[in-house]
Design an enzyme around this catalytic site. Structure first.
Site, PDB file in Angstrom:
ATOM      1  N   LYS A 100       0.888  -1.179   0.000  1.00 42.59           N
ATOM      2  CA  LYS A 100       0.000   0.000   0.000  1.00 42.59           C
ATOM      3  C   LYS A 100       0.917   1.217   0.000  1.00 42.59           C
ATOM      4  O   LYS A 100       1.673   1.440   0.938  1.00 42.59           O
ATOM      5  CB  LYS A 100      -0.896  -0.022   1.237  1.00 42.59           C
ATOM      6  CG  LYS A 100      -2.265   0.609   1.050  1.00 42.59           C
ATOM      7  CD  LYS A 100      -2.260   2.120   0.866  1.00 42.59           C
ATOM      8  CE  LYS A 100      -2.098   2.854   2.165  1.00 42.59           C
ATOM      9  NZ  LYS A 100      -1.826   4.306   1.958  1.00 42.59           N
ATOM     10  N   GLY A 119       6.233   3.473   9.358  1.00 40.01           N
ATOM     11  CA  GLY A 119       5.452   4.694   9.509  1.00 40.01           C
ATOM     12  C   GLY A 119       5.448   5.149  10.958  1.00 40.01           C
ATOM     13  O   GLY A 119       6.374   4.854  11.713  1.00 40.01           O
ATOM     14  N   SER A 120       4.381   5.851  11.335  1.00 37.37           N
ATOM     15  CA  SER A 120       4.352   6.498  12.647  1.00 37.37           C
ATOM     16  C   SER A 120       3.938   5.529  13.758  1.00 37.37           C
ATOM     17  O   SER A 120       3.319   4.483  13.496  1.00 37.37           O
ATOM     18  CB  SER A 120       3.384   7.676  12.603  1.00 37.37           C
ATOM     19  OG  SER A 120       2.079   7.187  12.402  1.00 37.37           O
ATOM     20  N   GLY A 126       1.235   2.403  13.653  1.00 38.02           N
ATOM     21  CA  GLY A 126       1.813   1.093  13.959  1.00 38.02           C
ATOM     22  C   GLY A 126       1.028   0.395  15.063  1.00 38.02           C
ATOM     23  O   GLY A 126       0.746  -0.804  14.991  1.00 38.02           O
ATOM     24  N   GLU A 184       8.614  -0.750  11.752  1.00 39.61           N
ATOM     25  CA  GLU A 184       9.693   0.243  11.561  1.00 39.61           C
ATOM     26  C   GLU A 184       9.069   1.609  11.816  1.00 39.61           C
ATOM     27  O   GLU A 184       8.413   2.167  10.934  1.00 39.61           O
ATOM     28  CB  GLU A 184      10.229   0.167  10.123  1.00 39.61           C
ATOM     29  CG  GLU A 184      10.976  -1.119   9.805  1.00 39.61           C
ATOM     30  CD  GLU A 184      12.390  -1.139  10.357  1.00 39.61           C
ATOM     31  OE1 GLU A 184      12.802  -0.172  11.015  1.00 39.61           O
ATOM     32  OE2 GLU A 184      13.071  -2.142  10.136  1.00 39.61           O
ATOM     33  N   CYS A 197      13.297   9.144   9.327  1.00 45.74           N
ATOM     34  CA  CYS A 197      13.046   8.506  10.630  1.00 45.74           C
ATOM     35  C   CYS A 197      14.305   8.491  11.486  1.00 45.74           C
ATOM     36  O   CYS A 197      14.251   8.640  12.698  1.00 45.74           O
ATOM     37  CB  CYS A 197      12.518   7.090  10.434  1.00 45.74           C
ATOM     38  SG  CYS A 197      13.612   6.087   9.416  1.00 45.74           S
ATOM     39  N   GLU A 239       9.234  13.533  17.756  1.00 46.13           N
ATOM     40  CA  GLU A 239       9.810  13.517  16.414  1.00 46.13           C
ATOM     41  C   GLU A 239       9.313  14.767  15.677  1.00 46.13           C
ATOM     42  O   GLU A 239       8.106  14.933  15.495  1.00 46.13           O
ATOM     43  CB  GLU A 239       9.313  12.248  15.715  1.00 46.13           C
ATOM     44  CG  GLU A 239       9.998  11.961  14.418  1.00 46.13           C
ATOM     45  CD  GLU A 239       9.531  10.633  13.825  1.00 46.13           C
ATOM     46  OE1 GLU A 239       8.343  10.297  13.925  1.00 46.13           O
ATOM     47  OE2 GLU A 239      10.383   9.939  13.237  1.00 46.13           O
TER      48      GLU A 239
HETATM   49  P1  NAD Z   1       1.814   7.239   8.849  1.00 49.88           P
HETATM   50  O1  NAD Z   1       1.825   6.289   9.988  1.00 49.88           O
HETATM   51  O2  NAD Z   1       0.873   8.370   8.904  1.00 49.88           O
HETATM   52  O3  NAD Z   1       1.517   6.488   7.483  1.00 49.88           O
HETATM   53  C1  NAD Z   1       2.312   5.418   7.033  1.00 49.88           C
HETATM   54  C2  NAD Z   1       1.492   4.550   6.107  1.00 49.88           C
HETATM   55  O4  NAD Z   1       0.444   3.953   6.854  1.00 49.88           O
HETATM   56  C3  NAD Z   1       0.823   5.296   4.943  1.00 49.88           C
HETATM   57  O5  NAD Z   1       0.897   4.498   3.782  1.00 49.88           O
HETATM   58  C4  NAD Z   1      -0.621   5.393   5.405  1.00 49.88           C
HETATM   59  O6  NAD Z   1      -1.530   5.464   4.334  1.00 49.88           O
HETATM   60  C5  NAD Z   1      -0.778   4.086   6.154  1.00 49.88           C
HETATM   61  N1  NAD Z   1      -1.885   4.047   7.136  1.00 49.88           N
HETATM   62  C6  NAD Z   1      -2.416   5.078   7.828  1.00 49.88           C
HETATM   63  N2  NAD Z   1      -3.408   4.629   8.641  1.00 49.88           N
HETATM   64  C7  NAD Z   1      -3.477   3.285   8.461  1.00 49.88           C
HETATM   65  C8  NAD Z   1      -4.284   2.261   9.033  1.00 49.88           C
HETATM   66  N3  NAD Z   1      -5.212   2.515   9.948  1.00 49.88           N
HETATM   67  N4  NAD Z   1      -4.089   0.993   8.627  1.00 49.88           N
HETATM   68  C9  NAD Z   1      -3.132   0.700   7.709  1.00 49.88           C
HETATM   69  N5  NAD Z   1      -2.350   1.635   7.126  1.00 49.88           N
HETATM   70  C10 NAD Z   1      -2.510   2.912   7.507  1.00 49.88           C
HETATM   71  O7  NAD Z   1       3.322   7.740   8.699  1.00 49.88           O
HETATM   72  P2  NAD Z   1       3.866   8.842   7.677  1.00 49.88           P
HETATM   73  O8  NAD Z   1       3.482  10.181   8.187  1.00 49.88           O
HETATM   74  O9  NAD Z   1       3.525   8.460   6.271  1.00 49.88           O
HETATM   75  O10 NAD Z   1       5.446   8.623   7.802  1.00 49.88           O
HETATM   76  C11 NAD Z   1       6.204   9.264   8.750  1.00 49.88           C
HETATM   77  C12 NAD Z   1       6.545   8.322   9.881  1.00 49.88           C
HETATM   78  O11 NAD Z   1       7.193   7.170   9.369  1.00 49.88           O
HETATM   79  C13 NAD Z   1       7.510   8.923  10.863  1.00 49.88           C
HETATM   80  O12 NAD Z   1       7.113   8.621  12.188  1.00 49.88           O
HETATM   81  C14 NAD Z   1       8.831   8.223  10.529  1.00 49.88           C
HETATM   82  O13 NAD Z   1       9.751   8.185  11.593  1.00 49.88           O
HETATM   83  C15 NAD Z   1       8.355   6.877  10.148  1.00 49.88           C
HETATM   84  N6  NAD Z   1       9.359   6.184   9.319  1.00 49.88           N
HETATM   85  C16 NAD Z   1      10.031   5.113   9.854  1.00 49.88           C
HETATM   86  C17 NAD Z   1      11.024   4.468   9.093  1.00 49.88           C
HETATM   87  C18 NAD Z   1      11.806   3.298   9.654  1.00 49.88           C
HETATM   88  O14 NAD Z   1      12.404   2.569   8.871  1.00 49.88           O
HETATM   89  N7  NAD Z   1      11.845   3.090  10.962  1.00 49.88           N
HETATM   90  C19 NAD Z   1      11.307   4.921   7.807  1.00 49.88           C
HETATM   91  C20 NAD Z   1      10.614   6.018   7.315  1.00 49.88           C
HETATM   92  C21 NAD Z   1       9.629   6.634   8.084  1.00 49.88           C
END
Ligand code: NAD
Length: 483
Positions: A180, A233-234, A238, A255, A289, A385
């Site tokens: 996704k 993601g966040s 997560g 992650e 991140c 963050e």
């Molecule tokens: P986010 O959590 O808002 O979104 C990440 C993904 O999750 C998107 O594709 C979004 O559409 C999807 N999503 C949102 N709600 C969902 C749900 N209920 N069920 C399933 N999927 C859902 O994060 P973001 O704002 O896109 O990214 C920034 C965050 O990602 C920061 O916290 C950053 O630190 C983290 N990040 C971590 C790494 C790592 O490897 N540790 C790498 C890059 C970014």
């Protein structure tokens, strides 16, 4: 001035079961460097997600990836890597336009994607079990098998590299995949579908869904045929995915975010530290991140380093990603408001913005490169963050104090130490609570080095050979002879 996005297709679709699939609803994709809409993307619904997961499950059952000799999978991975390089010119411009990042960095992301396919492709024919002696009359061995359908949810900051790191490891180990893409940067990652198709991935082995997180993403992680979830993601997202996974006991890789600190000892080479500040917090406008968002500096060199960090920040060129400037825009107006709010909260709490702290008055979502001093570890800017180009500098006196501040957040993604003293670097790297420690160069490492966090930064490791464990399960076969 940038040219209008004439060479970008106006409408982009999901890639499901080997077909490009439109949807009734579409979402506009914006160029963060101008605020203009550059294309539309199909918004996949529950039915599309269901079709994609079923296509992946059917492909897995067919053994199209696992039946042939493993060298066939290796060859496929290498062909996909070559195809990724073929789409790099087109893809880098699209990625630059949709994410705001510098064109050269976008190109690098495609190169990194190709490297993941080569790196994990090279492992496809080396996944072996072991034999376990059980004495006379028995033969016992283990087989390492793929989990099945891997659901992979990707954030907007490195959509191509992050999608590739999980996709490549999953395919090399014989899993099928549904990705996704993020709603803010959904386009360039779709070119991975093109590369996989041209590289001969079997129909249904790779599916890429574009859609909202709380709709398509939620439907994907709840789907009964999904066997594993990889989420990048966040922390709040997560957490909600982990709840969905718990209902069906699905293994996850998490992650998540970070609030990483570098420790600068009195004997550090300040040119090295400055180079790491430039990449650690200003690369991709700090939307990383593993950004170096806190720098703990020994009191004897604090003022000198502050002066040089401010000089560096004020000397950065600012511009649209296509111009390859030092500082690019933030991803959205909402993200910029969040960064501004956190900067204001720091100032209200007593920190000093020696430079920056405000938006830049020009088209696009630009934020000034910012250096804070007088930061206390309890302040929000030292704990949350920021995901923007804002560095918090803090003083320390003793090594113990530095470790205590560095480890004093809810996160544990990466950490760093700058010193010429090898013993001190070794001791510090033992004491830092983080998934990886950089010594004298922030972001040292590559596709070969395991990456991931502890505490609220998540668990599991991506990249490196360790990542293969996420995508494999062990089956033991025990035979009693003569029966
Ligand atoms: P986010 O959590 O808002 O979104 C990440 C993904 O999750 C998107 O594709 C979004 O559409 C999807 N999503 C949102 N709600 C969902 C749900 N209920 N069920 C399933 N999927 C859902 O994060 P973001 O704002 O896109 O990214 C920034 C965050 O990602 C920061 O916290 C950053 O630190 C983290 N990040 C971590 C790494 C790592 O490897 N540790 C790498 C890059 C970014």
């Amino acid at each position: 001035m940038t040219e209008p996005a004439e060479n970008i297709d106006p409408v982009w679709q999901s890639f499901i079961g080997g077909h490009w699939v439109d949807a009734d609803r579409r979402l506009g994709v914006e160029d963060p460097g101008t605020g203009e809409t550059i294309a539309e993307v199909a918004l996949a619904g529950r039915d599309d997600v269901d079709r994609a997961v079923r296509a992946a499950a059917d492909c897995h059952r067919s053994r199209a990836l696992t039946g042939p000799r493993p060298e066939k999978r290796l060859e496929m991975m290498f062909r996909i890597a070559a195809e990724i390089r073929q789409v790099t010119d087109q893809g880098a411009e699209i990625l630059c336009r949709e994410s705001g990042k510098a064109l050269d960095d976008a190109r690098h992301e495609f190169e990194e994607a190709a490297r993941y396919f080569e790196y994990y492709g090279g492992m496809a024919d080396k996944i072996e079990g072991r034999s376990i002696p059980l004495g006379d009359g028995y033969v016992d061995w283990t087989v390492r098998e793929p989990l099945g359908v891997s659901a992979q949810i990707v954030p907007w900051n490195f959509p191509v590299a992050l999608a590739s790191r999980s996709l490549a490891a999953a395919l090399a180990t014989g899993n099928t995949v549904v990705i996704k893409t993020p709603e803010l940067t959904p386009l360039a990652a779709l070119l991975l579908g093109v590369a996989c198709e041209r590289g001969g991935a079997p129909e249904g082995a790779v599916n890429i869904i574009t859609g909202w997180g709380d709709e398509a993403g939620a439907a994907l992680v709840q789907h009964p045929l999904v066997n594993q979830i990889v989420f990048t993601g966040s922390v709040p997202t997560g957490r909600s995915i982990l709840h969905a996974a718990a209902d069906r006991i699905v293994p996850c890789v998490m992650e998540l975010g970070g609030k990483s600190a570098g420790i600068v000892h009195a004997d550090a080479d300040l040119d090295t530290v400055l180079a790491s500040i430039r990449s650690g917090i200003f690369f991709n406008a700090g939307q990383v991140c593993s950004a170096m968002s806190r720098l703990l500096v020994h009191e004897s060199i604090h003022d000198e380093l502050v002066e040089r960090a401010v000089q560096l920040a004020e000397g950065l060129s600012v511009g649209h990603g296509l111009e390859n400037p030092d500082l690019t825009p933030l991803i959205s107006s909402g993200q910029r408001e969040r960064v501004e709010r956190l900067c204001r909260s720091g100032i209200d709490a007593g920190a000093t913005a020696v430079t920056g702290g405000r938006r830049i008055d020009r088209a696009g979502w630009f934020m000034q490169p910012t250096v804070f001093t007088d930061v206390h570890p309890d302040m929000d800017i030292a704990r949350e963050e920021v995901f923007g180009p804002a560095l918090s500098l803090m003083k320390f006196g003793s090594d113990e104090e530095a470790i205590e501040i560095a480890n004093g957040t809810d996160y544990g993604l990466v950490a760093g130490v700058f010193t010429r003293d090898l013993d001190r670097a070794m001791k510090t790297s033992q004491q830092l609570v983080a998934g990886q420690v950089f010594v004298n160069e922030w972001f040292a490492g590559g596709v070969e080095t395991p990456f991931g966090g502890t505490r609220q930064s998540g668990y599991g490791r991506e990249k490196g050979l360790e990542a293969l464990d996420n995508y494999l399960q062990t089956k033991n076969v025990a035979i009693r002879l003569g029966g």
